[in-house]
Write a protein that holds these residues in place. Structure first.
Motif, PDB file in Angstrom:
ATOM      1  N   LEU A 128       0.276  -5.773   1.121  1.00 27.96           N
ATOM      2  CA  LEU A 128      -1.107  -6.153   0.850  1.00 27.96           C
ATOM      3  C   LEU A 128      -1.228  -7.665   0.991  1.00 27.96           C
ATOM      4  O   LEU A 128      -0.481  -8.422   0.373  1.00 27.96           O
ATOM      5  CB  LEU A 128      -1.513  -5.706  -0.555  1.00 27.96           C
ATOM      6  N   SER A 168     -11.931  -5.895   2.672  1.00 26.30           N
ATOM      7  CA  SER A 168     -12.520  -5.003   1.674  1.00 26.30           C
ATOM      8  C   SER A 168     -13.801  -5.582   1.103  1.00 26.30           C
ATOM      9  O   SER A 168     -14.818  -4.886   0.980  1.00 26.30           O
ATOM     10  CB  SER A 168     -11.511  -4.734   0.550  1.00 26.30           C
ATOM     11  N   SER A 215      -3.237   0.832  -3.298  1.00 23.01           N
ATOM     12  CA  SER A 215      -2.011   0.180  -3.766  1.00 23.01           C
ATOM     13  C   SER A 215      -1.844   0.356  -5.272  1.00 23.01           C
ATOM     14  O   SER A 215      -1.113  -0.373  -5.917  1.00 23.01           O
ATOM     15  CB  SER A 215      -2.045  -1.315  -3.424  1.00 23.01           C
ATOM     16  N   PRO A 239      -6.608  -0.959   2.771  1.00 23.61           N
ATOM     17  CA  PRO A 239      -5.774  -1.556   3.828  1.00 23.61           C
ATOM     18  C   PRO A 239      -6.538  -1.739   5.139  1.00 23.61           C
ATOM     19  O   PRO A 239      -6.940  -0.756   5.769  1.00 23.61           O
ATOM     20  CB  PRO A 239      -4.625  -0.563   3.976  1.00 23.61           C
ATOM     21  N   LYS A 240      -6.717  -2.964   5.569  1.00 14.25           N
ATOM     22  CA  LYS A 240      -7.491  -3.288   6.772  1.00 14.25           C
ATOM     23  C   LYS A 240      -6.917  -2.599   8.019  1.00 14.25           C
ATOM     24  O   LYS A 240      -7.637  -1.931   8.764  1.00 14.25           O
ATOM     25  CB  LYS A 240      -7.508  -4.802   6.967  1.00 14.25           C
ATOM     26  N   LYS A 241      -5.627  -2.759   8.236  1.00 14.39           N
ATOM     27  CA  LYS A 241      -5.001  -2.237   9.445  1.00 14.39           C
ATOM     28  C   LYS A 241      -5.150  -0.722   9.529  1.00 14.39           C
ATOM     29  O   LYS A 241      -5.584  -0.164  10.552  1.00 14.39           O
ATOM     30  CB  LYS A 241      -3.519  -2.620   9.487  1.00 14.39           C
ATOM     31  N   PHE A 270       0.848  -1.186   0.000  1.00 12.39           N
ATOM     32  CA  PHE A 270       0.000   0.000   0.000  1.00 12.39           C
ATOM     33  C   PHE A 270       0.887   1.240   0.000  1.00 12.39           C
ATOM     34  O   PHE A 270       2.104   1.151   0.204  1.00 12.39           O
ATOM     35  CB  PHE A 270      -0.913  -0.002   1.224  1.00 12.39           C
ATOM     36  N   GLU A 292      -5.818 -10.811   4.082  1.00 10.42           N
ATOM     37  CA  GLU A 292      -6.689 -10.190   5.083  1.00 10.42           C
ATOM     38  C   GLU A 292      -7.261  -8.864   4.581  1.00 10.42           C
ATOM     39  O   GLU A 292      -8.400  -8.509   4.901  1.00 10.42           O
ATOM     40  CB  GLU A 292      -5.922  -9.962   6.391  1.00 10.42           C
ATOM     41  N   ASP A 293      -6.468  -8.140   3.799  1.00  6.03           N
ATOM     42  CA  ASP A 293      -6.952  -6.876   3.233  1.00  6.03           C
ATOM     43  C   ASP A 293      -8.059  -7.130   2.211  1.00  6.03           C
ATOM     44  O   ASP A 293      -9.054  -6.397   2.165  1.00  6.03           O
ATOM     45  CB  ASP A 293      -5.797  -6.114   2.583  1.00  6.03           C
ATOM     46  N   VAL A 296      -9.362  -2.787  -3.254  1.00  5.95           N
ATOM     47  CA  VAL A 296      -8.818  -3.328  -2.001  1.00  5.95           C
ATOM     48  C   VAL A 296      -8.249  -2.177  -1.164  1.00  5.95           C
ATOM     49  O   VAL A 296      -7.403  -1.413  -1.625  1.00  5.95           O
ATOM     50  CB  VAL A 296      -7.729  -4.378  -2.286  1.00  5.95           C
ATOM     51  N   ASP A 310       2.809  -0.649   3.886  1.00  8.06           N
ATOM     52  CA  ASP A 310       2.339  -1.921   4.432  1.00  8.06           C
ATOM     53  C   ASP A 310       2.103  -2.927   3.304  1.00  8.06           C
ATOM     54  O   ASP A 310       1.599  -2.559   2.231  1.00  8.06           O
ATOM     55  CB  ASP A 310       1.033  -1.736   5.206  1.00  8.06           C
TER      56      ASP A 310
END
Length: 518
Positions: free
Chosen positions: A117, A125, A198, A179-181, A111, A120-121, A177, A115
């Motif tokens: 990818l 999403s 990304s 970024p989850k975090k 990303f 989990e991302d 997509v 971070d």
């Protein structure tokens, strides 16, 4: 008698008023290096007719927004310039059974904050867009039942039945997509202040109703971005948009209306480039109980009173095609019988109104955009004039783009609203979801049990020929019942500086790195 001459007179009167009121404002871009030639040019400036409405890629449903998001974010799949589906984040994939798919992600994707990818991302999403009913992209992702992270780079998707459109869905807007975090740390409000994706270009700034600024992401996993900076400007007034093109303020201007073509063609250093689109201009009619348009005779009268061919010939100079379907040519499942087709019978329209109890006419409110699409205000005024000839008094509300979208998105319009809708999936299911009970609620309030069943069955039919026939049948029913009255399938017209090489796409998306210096 089609009275095309009368409509031409009305159109020319409208045009004269529009030209007299045009703005001469040609604000500079503040940093454009269009004066440089060849390899020295590092920035690209694009002008479009409306601003983006959000920085949340899963809550947009806008071509103007997708032009930005397509370059900021990545998806599992994308479409190339020929509209073929290609792997973007996916290294390889396989189908386990009719409802289970596994996707192996490419290694080394990061990303814009650095971070990595991961699966989990992707899971985060897709689960967000398939579960959050408030998101505009939500209706298209409801067939996804679950998303599982098998390992760091392996994603499993399970659908609620056979889903012939899954790869198409994963290549369209809303499948971006995020970024989850980062999203969970900062929340939606902060994410929209500094969105992170990304894609090949990263976010710098959004000056609302003015411009979005992006810059190259040097660690992009694909081919190196071609431009150091890209500015996407919002210039609703077409004459100002063309003026900026003529003076070198922008490299590419979208939505050049026919009344500006001579101005573009008559200037050296710029060219008019035409292309096809999936966009259909249409009228949405309320079936809501208690509204005058809930009466099928009134809806038919409205349709018969509008001479779509005269609109195309006079206002659009033949650059669009009259249609009777929301599914345009070039999209899987289109109905050829409803292409280049229209109904017009003014006397029958008057008779139907009389039969419906409106012998002395009726009154309704018609909401339309001005400046969002080429000559949309002029089209709306001509439609209102045609309805007036049938005895329908029209209270026309012409709204600039953001105000129009507020009315449209809040579903607060009255009997009639005009909008241009494109097909982001290139599959009839994308357009025809509008006629399901859930999607139509609050907007047209249309419901037909046969349409509901046909749509549901087609969405799980792996036999493409059968599925096409199911979608074509839906279009025939809709053409008869008229939750929408269709005007025309729109063409795309771009003004382009001779300094850059640009080819239009059917989906109207602009991949910045596909644009090169001549």
């Amino acid at each position: 008698m089609k009275k095309t001459l009368n409509y031409l007179i009305v159109f020319f009167l409208i045009s004269a008023i529009v030209v007299s009121g045009c703005s001469s404002n040609t604000e500079s871009t503040g940093g454009n290096d269009n004066g440089k030639e060849g390899s020295d040019k590092t920035n690209l400036v694009i002008a479009q007719s409306a601003d983006i409405t959000t920085l949340d890629p899963q809550n947009s449903l806008s071509t103007n927004g997708d032009r930005v998001f397509r370059n900021m974010f990545s998806r599992l799949f994308n479409r190339d310039s020929k509209m073929e589906i290609q792997q973007e984040l996916v290294e390889k994939y396989e189908t386990i059974d009719d409802v289970t798919w596994q996707f192996k992600l490419k290694e080394g994707v990061t990303f814009h904050n650095g971070d990595p990818l991961t699966a989990e991302d992707v899971k985060f999403s897709l689960e967000r867009v398939m579960n959050d009913e408030s998101l505009k992209e939500y209706p298209y992702f409801t067939q996804i039942k679950e998303v599982n992270s098998i390992d760091e780079l392996t994603v499993e998707i399970v659908t609620d039945g056979p889903m012939p459109t899954l790869l198409r869905l994963l290549a369209k807007s809303g499948a971006d997509v995020i970024p989850k975090k980062y999203f969970e740390e900062v929340g939606l409000e902060e994410f929209q202040k500094n969105p992170i994706g990304s894609g090949p270009y990263k976010y710098v700034d959004w000056k609302r109703d003015d411009r979005v600024i992006l810059e190259a992401y040097d660690d992009y996993f694909g081919d190196k971005p071609k431009w150091k900076e890209v500015v996407v400007r919002a210039i609703p007034e077409s004459s100002t948009r063309v003026g900026e093109l003529l003076t070198g303020g922008v490299d590419i201007a979208t939505d050049i209306p026919p009344n500006e073509w001579d101005r573009v063609n008559g200037e050296s250093g710029i060219s008019l480039i035409n292309g096809d689109t999936t966009r259909v201009m249409l009228l949405m009619l309320r079936h809501t109980e208690g509204t005058v348009t809930a009466d099928p005779k009134v809806r038919e009268a409205i349709d018969l009173a509008i001479n779509e061919k005269a609109i195309v010939d006079s206002v659009l100079k033949g650059t669009a095609v009259p249609v009777q379907s929301r599914v345009p040519e070039g999209v899987l499942g289109s109905n050829p019988d409803l292409y280049d087709s229209y109904v017009y019978d003014l006397e029958k329209a008057k008779s139907l109104l009389a039969e419906a109890g409106y012998k002395d006419g009726l009154e309704l409110t018609f909401t339309a955009p001005k400046g969002r699409y080429p000559l949309d205000g002029e089209v709306a005024q001509l439609v209102a004039s045609m309805l007036g000839e049938a005895g329908i008094k029209v209270n026309l509300q012409l709204l600039e783009s953001s105000a129009f979208l507020d009315v449209y998105n809040s579903k607060s319009n009255k009997e009639l609203i005009m909008i241009g809708l494109a097909d982001g999936l290139l599959d009839a299911s994308y357009s025809l979801v509008h006629y399901t009970k859930e999607r139509a609620a609050g907007q047209t309030d249309y419901y037909n049990e046969e349409v509901e069943k046909l749509f549901h069955d087609a969405g799980r039919n792996l036999n493409e020929d059968e599925r096409v026939k199911q979608y074509q049948k839906i279009q025939e029913i809709v053409a008869e019942e008229r939750p929408h009255i269709f005007l025309f399938q729109q063409g795309a017209n771009y003004g382009v500086s001779d300094n850059v090489q640009f080819e239009p796409r059917l989906d109207e998306v602009i991949n910045f790195s596909d644009i090169t210096i001549k």
